[in-house]
Enzyme design. Structure first.
Site, short mmCIF file in Angstrom:
data_model
loop_
_atom_site.label_atom_id
_atom_site.label_comp_id
_atom_site.label_asym_id
_atom_site.label_seq_id
_atom_site.Cartn_x
_atom_site.Cartn_y
_atom_site.Cartn_z
N GLU A 118 1.50 -3.90 6.21
CA GLU A 118 0.93 -4.88 4.96
C GLU A 118 2.01 -5.67 4.35
O GLU A 118 3.03 -5.17 4.36
CB GLU A 118 0.30 -3.62 3.83
CG GLU A 118 -0.57 -2.93 4.49
CD GLU A 118 -0.91 -1.48 3.97
OE1 GLU A 118 -0.33 -1.45 2.58
OE2 GLU A 118 -1.68 -0.82 4.33
N GLU A 127 -3.70 2.11 6.74
CA GLU A 127 -2.38 2.74 7.44
C GLU A 127 -2.69 3.63 8.43
O GLU A 127 -1.96 3.91 9.48
CB GLU A 127 -1.91 3.78 6.42
CG GLU A 127 -1.24 3.13 5.36
CD GLU A 127 -1.86 2.48 4.31
OE1 GLU A 127 -3.14 2.61 4.14
OE2 GLU A 127 -1.26 1.77 3.36
N PHE A 186 5.34 2.40 1.95
CA PHE A 186 6.22 3.55 1.16
C PHE A 186 5.93 4.68 2.33
O PHE A 186 4.79 4.92 2.95
CB PHE A 186 5.74 4.00 -0.18
CG PHE A 186 6.05 3.09 -1.02
CD1 PHE A 186 6.98 3.50 -2.18
CD2 PHE A 186 5.46 1.82 -1.32
CE1 PHE A 186 7.24 2.49 -3.40
CE2 PHE A 186 5.50 1.07 -2.17
CZ PHE A 186 6.74 1.41 -3.26
N ALA A 187 7.30 5.60 2.28
CA ALA A 187 7.08 6.72 3.33
C ALA A 187 5.98 7.64 2.74
O ALA A 187 5.42 8.46 3.48
CB ALA A 187 8.51 7.45 3.29
N ASP A 188 5.71 7.53 1.45
CA ASP A 188 4.51 8.70 1.13
C ASP A 188 3.42 8.60 1.93
O ASP A 188 2.38 9.38 1.82
CB ASP A 188 4.43 8.29 -0.35
CG ASP A 188 5.68 8.50 -1.22
OD1 ASP A 188 5.92 9.56 -1.75
OD2 ASP A 188 6.38 7.44 -1.02
N PHE A 189 3.01 7.36 2.22
CA PHE A 189 1.66 7.09 2.81
C PHE A 189 1.70 7.47 4.45
O PHE A 189 0.60 7.19 4.99
CB PHE A 189 1.41 5.52 2.81
CG PHE A 189 1.61 4.95 1.37
CD1 PHE A 189 1.38 5.85 0.32
CD2 PHE A 189 1.73 3.54 1.25
CE1 PHE A 189 1.49 5.32 -0.88
CE2 PHE A 189 2.21 2.90 0.04
CZ PHE A 189 1.77 3.83 -1.28
N HIS A 217 5.14 8.08 -4.99
CA HIS A 217 6.01 6.82 -4.22
C HIS A 217 7.46 7.22 -4.23
O HIS A 217 8.19 6.48 -4.54
CB HIS A 217 5.81 5.84 -5.21
CG HIS A 217 4.53 4.94 -5.11
ND1 HIS A 217 3.37 5.40 -5.55
CD2 HIS A 217 4.19 3.77 -4.20
CE1 HIS A 217 2.20 4.63 -5.23
NE2 HIS A 217 2.59 3.62 -4.68
C1 LIG Z 1 -2.50 3.97 0.77
C2 LIG Z 1 -1.85 2.79 0.33
N1 LIG Z 1 -1.40 1.85 0.98
C3 LIG Z 1 -0.71 0.83 0.40
C4 LIG Z 1 -0.37 0.84 -0.94
C5 LIG Z 1 0.57 -0.27 -1.80
N2 LIG Z 1 -0.29 -1.06 -2.36
C6 LIG Z 1 -0.46 -0.72 -3.76
S1 LIG Z 1 -1.55 -1.68 -4.48
C7 LIG Z 1 -1.91 -2.58 -3.15
C8 LIG Z 1 -3.05 -3.53 -2.97
C9 LIG Z 1 -4.50 -2.86 -3.28
O1 LIG Z 1 -5.26 -4.43 -3.31
P1 LIG Z 1 -6.86 -3.91 -4.14
O2 LIG Z 1 -7.29 -2.75 -3.57
O3 LIG Z 1 -7.50 -5.32 -3.55
O4 LIG Z 1 -6.58 -3.62 -5.55
P2 LIG Z 1 -5.99 -4.72 -6.54
O5 LIG Z 1 -4.30 -4.62 -6.51
O6 LIG Z 1 -6.18 -6.16 -6.22
O7 LIG Z 1 -6.25 -4.16 -7.82
C10 LIG Z 1 -0.99 -1.90 -2.18
C11 LIG Z 1 -1.10 -2.52 -0.77
C12 LIG Z 1 -0.65 1.98 -1.66
N3 LIG Z 1 -0.37 2.24 -2.90
N4 LIG Z 1 -1.33 3.03 -1.19
#
Ligand SMILES: Cc1ncc(C[n+]2csc(CCOP(=O)(O)OP(=O)(O)O)c2C)c(N)n1
Ligand SMILES: Cc1ncc(C[n+]2csc(CCOP(=O)(O)OP(=O)(O)O)c2C)c(N)n1
Ligand SMILES: [Mg+2]
Ligand SMILES: [Mg+2]
Lengths: 329, 333, 329, 333
Positions: free
Chosen positions: C31, C61, C84-87, C130
């Site tokens: 991502e 993921e 992040f490794a957490d994922f 995280h």
């Molecule tokens: C399972 C997971 N994958 C990736 C992330 C990293 N991450 C945090 S917010 C985000 C984007 C989220 O997009 P959206 O669902 O459209 O929400 P918005 O930020 O637009 O409110 C990502 C990829 C995460 N926190 N959890």
């Protein structure tokens, strides 16, 4: 105390029946519970008794575990059936990042009283994806309790304790033990989480084990007695909380110890126990603490190879003899 | 089922005082977020924060349909949801600042705020982590036979996680009282929803689960309220789940500090100028004589004062003791 | 050997650039790679160089990791970025039941040459979901290799080795290390997986560590030297394969050891190492092998608590002194 | 896009020899499965096995549209898929029997058979485990710029896993050459698809990802072939993924030994008698004079002989040595 001989399966059904009758907020959720009574018939008869509280789901383990978490947060006491312990892999975020952490990361506002019930272990030619023993991942996850019972009486008493516990509990039920029979008290009882049981008394060597390996170690204990080695066999029963005082008491007496589990050796819980003994009981030790676990490969299908990978009575005996030789030196 | 609220419809018939409360809540959120951003850039808030500025109508319109005993689950971009459900900004700021008096005693921070007494089952740092938990809250409502509902907020990006699918299907299978509110702000971090969501519509995916799906202009708070209220009413009356997709936009970066190389300033400004949810609502209320300009100035002023008080509370609060870290893992610890 | 001072981030970009130029079958998927150059800017500049081989995905993921597995099985060499490794928790079935087991359970027909690249660790107020260090789960999963580098030179050499390896590799990159600078050779080099490095020579006590804790232990080593304790600091660099001979060589000299990692203590990899030392080097040990890890709670957000939970230089020094006291007795 | 093949259409225009090969393959699968069941009940096959008897048309019709260099991924109920893609029954039986000569040297067993040389990327014991892996095979095809396609088989039950959603969306987003073949045999172990799949149709879910979705009578092998061929052609020509749902039925329990309390014998018999895929196809071929009755008898006979030879090979093969368990984990081990 009056007892009867019943199987682990029966013990499970008794524990669940008693608890579900006592507390209406308990429900069981998972796949194939209603018609089958669970894939191992472990919930047989319950669907008839608790109609709306045994819930069949789609094949959506991530959501099934999450469903347990959400229900626990809002006043229920869910028991989540994982079908096979191997499928925790499809819900690790829900288990590790949600179920285990929610109470802590929200500053103690919530509690998560749920049991994740997972049949684990090998020995039934179910191959690599249906035979794992994964308890050590969860011991390494702060926020979880981990139960690994070995006989019908413990299964019943510990399952009741797990259900009544206000924290999330991983309950690993070895799938080769369902048919195992043993004496179970007639009156009601609960076995507190965090209490090990000395399943065989002995003065020469401490064998620390849990789950199915308990019977393997007890058989080894009998064979070792024949050659003059009196092994003390400790069944941990719960890995978290861990009853280290029980281990210490025995090792202070025998001055040597080994750990036996079915999970593969490297990175298994045996390392944790051996390390703790080394740290806390260094001056008592007359020989190295040894570990036995499954060999470090995925579980092979063919029984000849599976038996070779899994720890056997002979392996336990050989290791104990080796330790005793060192000790006597 | 895949419909959108008719934006030419007359202004939704709710009382003037409710409308005022809605406006006030949107302003509160805007100010909370702006000040949170400032505190972050002053390095007073540790970690990272995601702000909702620009999305207020979507959030407030959604939560306005809920009762105090209903549940919500929020996301990494959670401050707005939590405020909209009634949380107290002072405990929120205290939490953002890592203080002992925060909602989570300093253990959670921006991505993990909850207030269980208000039905706020928590923000969630795992994108899509809230779906399965909401299935559980819905199941619990069903088993306890109450008429509560649960609302799970998520972004366009989150709609692509497997948890969305499992939860939507399970909610439909069990007819759970759940409203899936997708706040589609066009972006998941750096990626555009048009590229990452096959077919482009999250509401349209409702059909796959045989539930109603709505798309609504997320910059028009009354449109949002009207559509979400329909979904809430259905859920509360035993009719099962719905999906509502609000078309919205965030003005700030994904997180504070985001370089935003994936979009232009022009794009952001166009939204700010022509579709700002607060300005739009203010204009509407003035046009309908519900309020006048003085009133607006007064609200902004009052709210700002409250926010400053809340910040003051947070700033003055003590830090946790280091050893507090060891408390509260288990119920008896 | 001519070197330059560069950061870990730069070392990553160099390794990836060199390898991707060398081998067209390598691609990176995850991502936010293209516009951001990765969430930590760790892939900065690569999208311009390798346009179609840096692939941005939806937030999926489970499928991203599975995508790596499927591509690896069909002739590619994917690098999967976990954000992040957490994922990893959202893709454990893909990692544990597929990526790790496919080669073995299909009888060696296939190979799975892929790198799962995961930024782990705490210290940036990122809170419970995280900040995790989860390497010990994967050490306990037969079929995986596990890399945990600590400085720019190792990052570069090990990342290149991981990419060239025909087996699946978990590459844990501590997220506090991206800015860390160090000397990196100018010419091309590869550091084989399974070789530890003695990062500080010493005769008194062996400190075994890896990842970010290496610098903590090196600093502790300097402070201990001031009070007359010469610590030998071993940076394991890879946990699987494990360079136990390097540990043994040092412990045979120092006769005592401690293990330091950032992952929480109970069930962490420290237990495995302590147990191995206890088993193999029992007769050399003049004091118990001690372990230091994060305290057994989820990572709290507020820096005062986070610092308390994470192992600090003072903790390492105190533990080393305690061991030395025992040793001298 | 959600259409079904017109079953009144004239018999699909493929050569007589292809039709014969298709019939033969269905018979081979039927016989393989029946004999596997017997060997299991004789306790010669360890573990557990899931048979596909009744589903032959769905599987053979699907694989008949593939080239040797195309990929498939199978499920826990995998024997049929693997045979249909060309695997040799003798190495399959050897594997089921846990022998050293098996496809996986005895390490895999029924749920983990693969033949990478035939593009069979493996059966999978995890329901829904194949979806993400197929995304990778599809991505690999795209990156290597070949015109291969990948076909992932799954059950009605598997469609509810999050992996389905993620993979479908990713396949659509990247326009990957993947055909999702759902063999809807009504049941996921004990649960009925009508209850567990919200909305009831898996093909209809294709719309959520903006890809074609087809429902086809899975007891009519030529219908299956026609529809799947359409999806394969689309994928091969760069048009991206499709979902095909075949309506099929398994005659045996979920696994051998299943008590099947979730359905009646009458239900099973109705399928056997009126919708048996092999009987139907034989009747059709005879009606169109493609073959005669003697020919049918001959095929059954020949195939049975081959199956017995394959079993013989398996039975006579040596067991692995116990220490073989330690080999083959890593590439250099
Ligand atoms: C399972 C997971 N994958 C990736 C992330 C990293 N991450 C945090 S917010 C985000 C984007 C989220 O997009 P959206 O669902 O459209 O929400 P918005 O930020 O637009 O409110 C990502 C990829 C995460 N926190 N959890
Ligand atoms: C993730 C996962 N959950 C549960 C199971 C147990 N299980 C094996 S087969 C099966 C039913 C699958 O149903 P379906 O997808 O319809 O395929 P069918 O058996 O009908 O061919 C279940 C629940 C599993 N193997 N994997
Ligand atoms: Mg978004
Ligand atoms: Mg099915």
């Amino acid at each position: 105390m009056r007892t009867r001989q019943i199987s682990v399966s029966k013990a499970i059904v008794e524990a669940l029946t008693e608890e579900m009758q006592r507390d209406e907020s308990i429900f069981i959720i998972g796949e194939d519970l209603v018609s089958h009574g669970g894939i191992f018939n472990q919930f047989k008869g319950l669907p008839a008794l608790f109609k709306d509280r045994i819930i069949d789901t789609p094949i959506s383990e991530t959501s099934i575990v999450g469903c347990g978490v959400g229900a626990a947060l809002t006043g229920m006491r869910p028991i989540v059936d994982m079908h096979f312990a191997d499928f925790v892999t499809t819900a690790m975020d829900e288990i590790v990042n949600q179920m285990a952490k929610i109470r802590y990361m929200f500053g103690g506002q919530a509690k998560v009283p749920m049991v994740l019930w997972a049949p684990d272990g090998g020995g039934i030619s179910a191959a690599a994806q249906h035979s794992q023993s994964l308890e050590s991942w969860f011991v390494h996850t702060p926020g979880l309790k981990v139960v690994v019972p070995s006989d019908p009486a413990d299964v019943k008493g510990l399952l009741k304790a797990a259900i009544r516990d206000d924290d999330p509990v991983m309950f690993f039920q070895h799938k080769k033990l369902f048919g195992k029979r043993g004496a179970v008290p007639e009156e009601e009882y609960v076995i507190p989480l965090g209490k090990a049981a000395v399943k065989r008394k002995g003065k020469d060597i401490t064998i620390i084990t849990y789950s199915r390996m308990t019977s393997v170690c007890l058989e080894a204990g009998r064979r070792l007695a024949d050659i003059g080695i009196e092994a003390e066999v400790i069944d941990l029963r719960t890995l978290k909380p861990l009853d280290f005082p029980a281990i210490a008491e025995s090792v202070q007496k025998t001055c040597c110890a080994m750990v036996v589990h079915e999970a593969c050796l490297t990175g298994g819980f045996g390392g944790e126990i051996a390390a703790c003994i080394g740290e806390e009981l260094f001056d008592y030790l007359a020989a190295p603490v040894m570990r036995i676990g499954a060999k470090d490969v995925p579980m092979p299908f063919s029984p000849v190879m599976e038996n070779f990978v899994l720890p056997q009575v002979e392996d336990v005996c050989a290791c104990a003899e080796k330790i005793m030789k060192r000790k006597r030196k | 089922m895949h419909s959108s609220a008719d934006s030419n419809a007359p202004i939704i018939s709710i009382s003037a005082s409710r409308k005022k409360a809605i406006l006030k809540k949107m302003i509160q959120i805007r100010q909370f977020e702006e000040r949170a951003g400032e505190l972050f850039h002053q390095k007073l808030i540790p970690g990272f924060i995601h702000l909702s500025i620009g999305q207020e109508a979507s959030t407030v319109g959604s939560c306005a349909s809920l009762r105090p005993d209903d549940y919500i689950i929020s996301t990494h971009r959670g401050h707005a949801h939590i405020l909209a459900k009634g949380a107290d900004p002072k405990y929120m700021f205290a939490e953002l600042l890592g203080k002992k008096t925060g909602y989570c005693k300093g253990k959670g921070g921006s991505m993990h705020i909850a207030d269980f007494s208000l039905g706020i089952l928590g923000a969630n740092g795992v994108v899509g982590g809230g779906f399965p938990i909401m299935v559980g809250a819905g199941m619990s409502i069903k088993l306890r036979k109450t008429d509560q509902v649960g609302m799970v907020f998520f972004g366009d990006g989150a709609s692509n996680r497997g948890t969305f699918h499992e939860a939507a299907n399970m909610a439909a299978v069990f007819k759970l009282p759940i409203i899936f509110v997708c706040e589609n702000n066009n972006y998941a971090s750096t990626s555009h929803a048009k590229v990452m969501v096959a077919g482009g519509s999250i509401a349209a995916r409702a059909k796959a689960y045989d539930m109603p799906g709505y798309t609504v202009d997320g910059s028009n708070v009354l449109d949002v309220l009207e559509v979400v209220q329909r979904a809430v009413d259905l859920a509360r009356s035993g009719g099962g789940p719905s999906i509502v997709e609000t078309a919205t936009y965030r003005y700030r970066g994904h997180f504070e500090g985001d370089r935003q190389e994936y979009r232009t300033i022009q794009e952001i400004n166009a939204h700010r100028m022509h579709r700002d949810p607060i300005a739009r609502f203010e204009k509407l209320l003035v046009a309908y004589n519900t309020i006048n300009l003085d009133y607006i100035v007064k609200i902004w002023h009052e709210t700002a004062e409250d926010i400053e008080k809340a910040i003051h509370f947070g700033m003055e609060s003590p830090l946790p003791a280091p050893e507090d870290a060891l408390k509260g893992l288990f119920v008896n610890s």
